[in-house]
Design a protein around this motif. Structure first.
Motif, PDB file in Angstrom:
ATOM      1  N   VAL A   8      57.327   7.409   3.215  1.00  0.00           N
ATOM      2  CA  VAL A   8      57.357   8.681   2.304  1.00  0.00           C
ATOM      3  C   VAL A   8      58.014   9.658   3.204  1.00  0.00           C
ATOM      4  O   VAL A   8      57.393   9.635   5.292  1.00  0.00           O
ATOM      5  N   ALA A  23      59.199   9.517  -2.190  1.00  0.00           N
ATOM      6  CA  ALA A  23      59.080   8.670  -1.819  1.00  0.00           C
ATOM      7  C   ALA A  23      60.622   7.603  -1.641  1.00  0.00           C
ATOM      8  O   ALA A  23      61.210   7.785  -2.287  1.00  0.00           O
ATOM      9  N   THR A  48      53.478  11.906  -4.443  1.00  0.00           N
ATOM     10  CA  THR A  48      55.572  12.398  -4.197  1.00  0.00           C
ATOM     11  C   THR A  48      55.551  13.008  -5.926  1.00  0.00           C
ATOM     12  O   THR A  48      55.265  12.319  -6.909  1.00  0.00           O
TER      13      THR A  48
END
Length: 287
Positions: A8, A23, A48
């Motif tokens: 991430v 990601a 995300t």
């Protein structure tokens, strides 16, 4: 089904903080690629809005971008995130340069590490600009809750990979006050094949401004950072003599972000931001 290992990245930080969590998955270029229906699950699993898959073939890194709704032809902050991870894996202490492929084109990117941060920028490709049709303008402005006459003169349709609408408002306060009807905006964008609406304040003499990107058609009510739309705005403003811009985003979502863009004399744009690569997360079960 299991996800591969994911890194991430907080892309397009402001002052070293905030940014858009993205990601990043580095795929083995010799193995079988992850099925697309599994790629769509990765953003939700890792918290995300977007995921970018990076698959190296020789000297070229191929990027593919996904939200929960499906694949995108391009994603600017996803490209910044991918460059940050590639630079970190490369281990270079000086400038790192990459050849990237996404959306059917090959382009250049660069990154440089400074402690825990990575500054990254890339060539988003040529920006197509046009005037909106009367219905495009009317329906999008209505969905945003803006009077038809308030921004009509400065509204443009711009595209890098997919068109989106650029909408000016007078001040940062007017931008912060926006409460768009996302269902109406999605219907309008779907009708005209638009990615979303990038609403921006007017730039200062130094090219500093703020923006918000609403993209419900791709499953993102509001984007923390949107680099490709910032590139579109840079190309538009270059025609008015503004060559460098610094755009603040994400404040309405509690995650301040900043995207920078420069337009050359030929309107070729470079766009980027600063990123922080977070700890890798091991693969986990999706279902």
């Amino acid at each position: 089904m299991n996800t591969p290992d994911v890194t991430v990245v907080r892309a397009c930080l402001r002052g070293g903080a905030g940014g858009s969590p993205t990601a990043v998955v580095l795929e083995d270029g010799t193995g079988a690629p992850t099925p697309d229906d599994e790629r769509r699950l990765v953003p939700a699993v890792h918290g995300t809005s977007h995921a970018v898959y990076v698959r190296r073939t020789g000297d070229v890194s191929e990027l593919r971008f996904f939200t929960a709704q499906g694949e995108l032809p391009a994603c600017g902050h996803g490209t910044v995130a991918a460059l940050a991870v590639l630079a970190a894996r490369h281990g270079a202490t000086g400038p790192y340069r990459a050849v990237l492929r996404a959306g059917g084109r090959v382009f250049s990117g660069r990154a440089e590490r400074s402690g825990p941060l990575v500054s990254a920028a890339f060539d988003p490709g040529p920006v197509d600009l046009r005037e909106p049709g009367a219905q495009e303008r009317a329906l999008v402005l209505a969905a945003l809750g803006l009077p038809a006459a308030s921004a009509a003169a400065g509204v443009r349709i711009a595209g890098v990979g997919r068109e989106r609408v650029l909408v000016p408002v007078a001040t940062r306060a007017a931008l912060a006050a926006l409460r768009p009807d996302l269902d109406r905006l999605r219907a309008a964008c779907d009708r005209f094949g638009l990615l979303g609406a990038y609403v921006h304040s007017r730039p200062s003499p130094q090219g500093v401004l703020a923006a918000r990107m609403f993209a419900p058609s791709i499953g993102v009510a509001e984007d923390i950072a949107n680099a490709n739309s910032t590139a579109c705005l840079a190309a538009h403003l270059a025609g008015r003599g503004v060559r460098r811009i610094r755009v603040d985003m994400g404040d309405a979502l509690g995650s301040p972000a900043t995207v920078t863009a420069t337009a050359g004399a030929d309107l070729q744009v470079e766009v980027g931001g600063t990123a922080r690569v977070l700890t890798e997360r091991a693969g986990r079960r999706l279902r």
